[in-house]
Design a protein around this motif. Structure first.
Motif, PDB file in Angstrom:
ATOM      1  N   SER A 238       0.832  -1.209   0.000  1.00 42.74           N
ATOM      2  CA  SER A 238       0.000   0.000   0.000  1.00 42.74           C
ATOM      3  C   SER A 238       0.860   1.250   0.000  1.00 42.74           C
ATOM      4  CB  SER A 238      -0.916   0.009   1.223  1.00 42.74           C
ATOM      5  OG  SER A 238      -0.161   0.147   2.419  1.00 42.74           O
TER       6      SER A 238
ATOM      7  N   ALA B 136       0.372   3.729   1.932  1.00 39.76           N
ATOM      8  CA  ALA B 136       0.598   4.075   3.334  1.00 39.76           C
ATOM      9  C   ALA B 136       1.796   3.321   3.907  1.00 39.76           C
ATOM     10  CB  ALA B 136      -0.653   3.778   4.153  1.00 39.76           C
TER      11      ALA B 136
ATOM     12  N   ASP C 163       4.934   5.122   5.562  1.00 44.32           N
ATOM     13  CA  ASP C 163       5.306   4.833   6.945  1.00 44.32           C
ATOM     14  C   ASP C 163       6.747   4.339   7.037  1.00 44.32           C
ATOM     15  OD1 ASP C 163       2.805   5.567   7.808  1.00 44.32           O
ATOM     16  OD2 ASP C 163       2.032   3.504   7.923  1.00 44.32           O
TER      17      ASP C 163
END
Length: 319
Positions: free
Chosen positions: A34, A36, A40
């Motif tokens: 993903s 994200a 991260d």
């Protein structure tokens, strides 16, 4: 490329960045990774990626410089210094503890490696003859390349230089294991670690010029190195470099997948099987290499390595 190893290192780093980020982009499009997760990883582990890249770039630059001045069979032995360094790094950074069986298994593996590639240490006539043949072949190969044979003292210095870089690689392998165990995708780790390595390699250009060219003008070194890399001085280039990069990529991906499934030290133990195989390859009449006499000590060493790996794995199962 003996005098222009910086260009081999930089070409490898650029290839890593292109391939790994390309695969990562494809995995993002397919929903395997993903957006994200990538964001991260950059935010939480950016400093770790930078450390990995800096250590890999430094180690790789020194290794290539030293390897161009060492016999191939000696390089195989020196690579195994990564095993004890990685075990120490795992103990310090990951808090890993090893059983007596694991320590003994690692010691047996190292003994098998030395038996394969440094048989003269046991003082047997047949083995010494094989070693003399390997030394003569290495000298003949160096002379054919126009580099000349290295004096014994120079070989010792370059061997120590090469072996010392295994401490850096040991830390890198353990840091990657920690990232993978934290759930990061293998291509996130590879992509951003390689990006940092590419930047760090470029920053090491002055060091490379100092090592390989004795502080010659950077511009002249870059022009001469680029000409050598693109094949202006040898019909074997750039094909040898491209082949090396391709094999290196395949090996790194396979090794990291093994680290993700098991541990850094297990991956290193598995890689030790390449040592006697490398010795056997040196016995073949390959282009650009002078064949060395075959020795059954290679086969015996492989059996000892297998026994050491089994002992290590049994010790790991008993933990």
């Amino acid at each position: 490329m003996r005098g222009y190893t910086f260009f081999v290192a930089q070409a490898c780093a650029l290839a890593y960045v292109g391939v790994y980020f390309g695969v990562l982009a494809a995995r993002r499009r397919r929903g395997i990774v993903s957006r994200a997760a990538v964001a991260d990883a950059r935010r939480q582990h950016g400093r770790t990626f930078a450390v990995i890249g800096a250590l890999e770039a430094t180690a790789f630059a020194i290794q290539l410089y030293a390897a161009g001045r060492l016999p191939g069979s000696l390089i195989s032995v020196l690579n195994q210094a990564i095993l004890p360094f990685s075990m120490v790094a795992s103990a310090v950074l990951l808090g890993k503890r090893y059983t007596a069986a694991q320590v003994g298994g690692a010691a047996i593996v190292v003994a098998g490696v030395l038996l394969c590639t440094a048989p003269s240490a046991v003082g047997l006539g047949a083995v010494s003859a094989s070693t003399k043949g390997a030394v003569a072949a290495a000298a003949a190969s160096a002379a054919a390349a126009g580099a000349g044979a290295e004096p014994a003292a120079a070989v010792a210095v370059h061997a120590a230089l090469f072996g010392s870089t295994m401490a850096l690689i040991g830390v890198v392998v353990v840091l990657k294991e920690r990232l993978l165990k934290a759930g990061l995708d293998v291509f996130i780790v590879n992509s951003y670690g390689s990006a940092a390595q590419c930047v760090a390699t470029a920053a090491l250009l002055p060091l490379s010029v100092r090592l390989a060219a004795g502080g010659a003008p950077v511009g002249a070194y870059v022009r001469a190195g680029a000409a050598a890399l693109t094949g202006a001085t040898s019909p074997y280039m750039p094909w040898l470099t491209l082949g090396y990069i391709g094999a290196n990529l395949a090996f790194n991906i396979a090794a990291l997948n093994l680290v993700r499934c098991s541990s850094a030290v297990v991956a290193l133990l598995a890689s030790l099987f390449t040592v006697p195989l490398t010795s056997l390859v040196f016995c073949l009449p390959l282009p650009l290499l002078v064949a060395t006499p075959f020795s059954w000590w290679f086969v015996g060493g492989l059996a000892i390595i297998a026994a050491g790996v089994l002992m290590y794995n049994r010790g790991a199962a008993d933990q």
